[in-house]
Design a protein around this motif. Structure first.
Motif, mmCIF file in Angstrom:
data_model
loop_
_atom_site.group_PDB
_atom_site.id
_atom_site.type_symbol
_atom_site.label_atom_id
_atom_site.label_comp_id
_atom_site.label_asym_id
_atom_site.label_seq_id
_atom_site.Cartn_x
_atom_site.Cartn_y
_atom_site.Cartn_z
ATOM 1 N N ASN A 83 -19.158 9.436 38.627
ATOM 2 C CA ASN A 83 -17.944 8.669 38.916
ATOM 3 C C ASN A 83 -17.387 8.927 40.311
ATOM 4 O O ASN A 83 -16.406 8.300 40.710
ATOM 5 C CB ASN A 83 -16.874 8.985 37.863
ATOM 6 C CG ASN A 83 -17.187 8.355 36.519
ATOM 7 O OD1 ASN A 83 -17.127 7.136 36.363
ATOM 8 N ND2 ASN A 83 -17.550 9.173 35.540
ATOM 9 N N GLN B 165 -16.699 7.730 29.313
ATOM 10 C CA GLN B 165 -15.299 7.334 29.162
ATOM 11 C C GLN B 165 -14.445 8.502 28.681
ATOM 12 O O GLN B 165 -13.287 8.656 29.101
ATOM 13 C CB GLN B 165 -15.195 6.160 28.178
ATOM 14 C CG GLN B 165 -15.766 4.861 28.717
ATOM 15 C CD GLN B 165 -15.086 4.413 30.004
ATOM 16 O OE1 GLN B 165 -13.862 4.530 30.149
ATOM 17 N NE2 GLN B 165 -15.857 3.920 30.958
ATOM 18 N N ILE C 261 -13.734 10.650 31.744
ATOM 19 C CA ILE C 261 -12.751 9.992 32.611
ATOM 20 C C ILE C 261 -11.345 10.179 32.061
ATOM 21 O O ILE C 261 -10.401 10.511 32.793
ATOM 22 C CB ILE C 261 -13.083 8.490 32.764
ATOM 23 C CG1 ILE C 261 -14.388 8.319 33.561
ATOM 24 C CG2 ILE C 261 -11.929 7.757 33.455
ATOM 25 C CD1 ILE C 261 -14.893 6.894 33.585
#
Length: 368
Positions: free
Chosen positions: A268, A180, A183
């Motif tokens: 991702n 996270q 990202i």
């Protein structure tokens, strides 16, 4: 076996596969307790990045000293059995003990136009002469082995193809907090293709961008792409093309990314795009397979050897072919899933343990 390794020209974090090769070779030897002794010859800019251990000794080669004389002195006084030069050429060139070099590829023999006059002359002056003088040549693929044999006229038993592996970060458990963080830090799109490569000419960035323009203008397909890598000779041409063709709304350029974050850029992504014109191996291919993402890539150089049937391939010289394959993989979840499954199987062919075992077998066969 007492092995000296010339690491004077290692630039930490910027040599990629070859630095990982040496570090994993040492780690394997330490973990195996094989009794080999390693003597690392380093410079001021990398001395601190290698750790002295029970069977690993470090030596600083002064930046302004007589390196040639000092290396010969150490070879003799330390009674080394073998001299290993993992970075391209034999240094010193007149070494008097058994020696091994690593030549990842001989791209300059096939694409001399990608090199400036000085770099090309240096390669021409040093690659073949080093390969002829040393006791054994290591390279990274059967493709590279065959090109070296063909161009340099060496006996087949002298050249050894040994595959690399992805860096250790790709074998660590998934860390969702770090995921996270990555990202958010890079503001990654929800869907994107990924292409990690410095902007060398042979990495072929321009044809990928031509393919993206074709997809946008002729088929109304916009594929977001994320890029990483240092600026090299082709960088300005690449930047100009993106700007002139108004592609920045599809492109995120991250430049350098810390190694511990790289697995999350892969995981991702919808796919890895790898359009290189010439490769001696291609570590990103293994990184993608170990990240469980599909690959769309060139059919050139060592790439087919590395990916097997676990990739959708294209002709890297034909941007329309790249466009077709990019669109198919981007728009077809079933195709992506099939390639991921094949990639999991293909990735099992690569490990640092296997690489180290095969390397040490070559060392043992020639050490005095």
């Amino acid at each position: 076996m007492r092995v000296g390794i010339n690491l004077m020209s290692v630039i930490p974090g910027k040599i990629g596969g070859m630095e990982q090769y040496v570090r994993n070779l040492l780690a394997y030897s330490m973990n195996a307790g094989d009794g080999h002794q390693w003597f690392l010859f380093l410079s001021s800019h990398n001395f601190h990045t290698f750790e002295a251990q029970k069977n690993v000794r470090k030596f600083m080669v002064p930046d302004h000293g007589n390196a040639h004389a000092m290396l010969h002195f150490w070879m003799n006084s330390l009674q080394l059995n073998l001299w290993f030069c993992p970075l391209l050429v034999l240094n010193p060139s007149d070494v008097t003990i058994p020696s091994v070099i690593n030549i990842p590829d001989i791209q300059h023999e096939y694409y001399p136009e990608f090199f400036d006059a000085h770099s090309l002359r240096w390669r021409k002056d040093n690659y073949q002469s080093s390969a002829e003088r040393c006791s054994a040549v290591l390279t990274l693929s059967e493709f590279s082995k065959q090109t070296i044999l063909q161009k340099f006229g060496l006996p087949p038993h002298k050249v050894h193809a040994i595959h690399l592996d992805a860096s250790r970060e790709f074998s660590l458990p998934h860390n969702e907090a770090l995921n996270q963080q990555v990202i958010q830090k890079y503001k990654l799109p929800s869907e994107y293709g990924f292409f990690p490569a410095n902007t060398w000419h042979h990495k072929n960035h321009l044809n990928v961008f031509k393919a993206l323009v074709t997809l946008r203008d002729k088929h109304q397909i916009r594929i977001p792409m994320v890029f990483t890598g240092f600026a090299q000779e082709a960088h300005q041409n690449v930047m100009n093309y993106i700007t002139n063709n108004q592609l920045w709304d599809q492109v995120k350029w991250l430049h350098y990314v810390p190694q511990e974050e790289m697995p999350y850029l892969y995981r991702n992504a919808q796919f890895l795009c790898f359009p290189s014109l010439f490769e001696g191996f291609g570590i990103p291919l293994v990184e993608a397979m170990k990240s469980n993402i599909p690959i769309v890539c060139s059919n050139a150089g060592s790439i087919p050897e590395v990916v097997g049937d676990a990739a959708l391939t294209f002709d890297p010289n034909i941007s329309d072919d790249i466009a077709v394959k990019l669109a198919h993989l981007y728009l077809t979840p079933e195709a992506r899933a099939e390639l991921v499954t094949k990639g999991v199987h293909q990735a099992k062919h690569f490990s640092w343990e296997k690489c180290a075992r095969e390397t040490l077998a070559v060392f043992s066969s020639i050490a005095r």
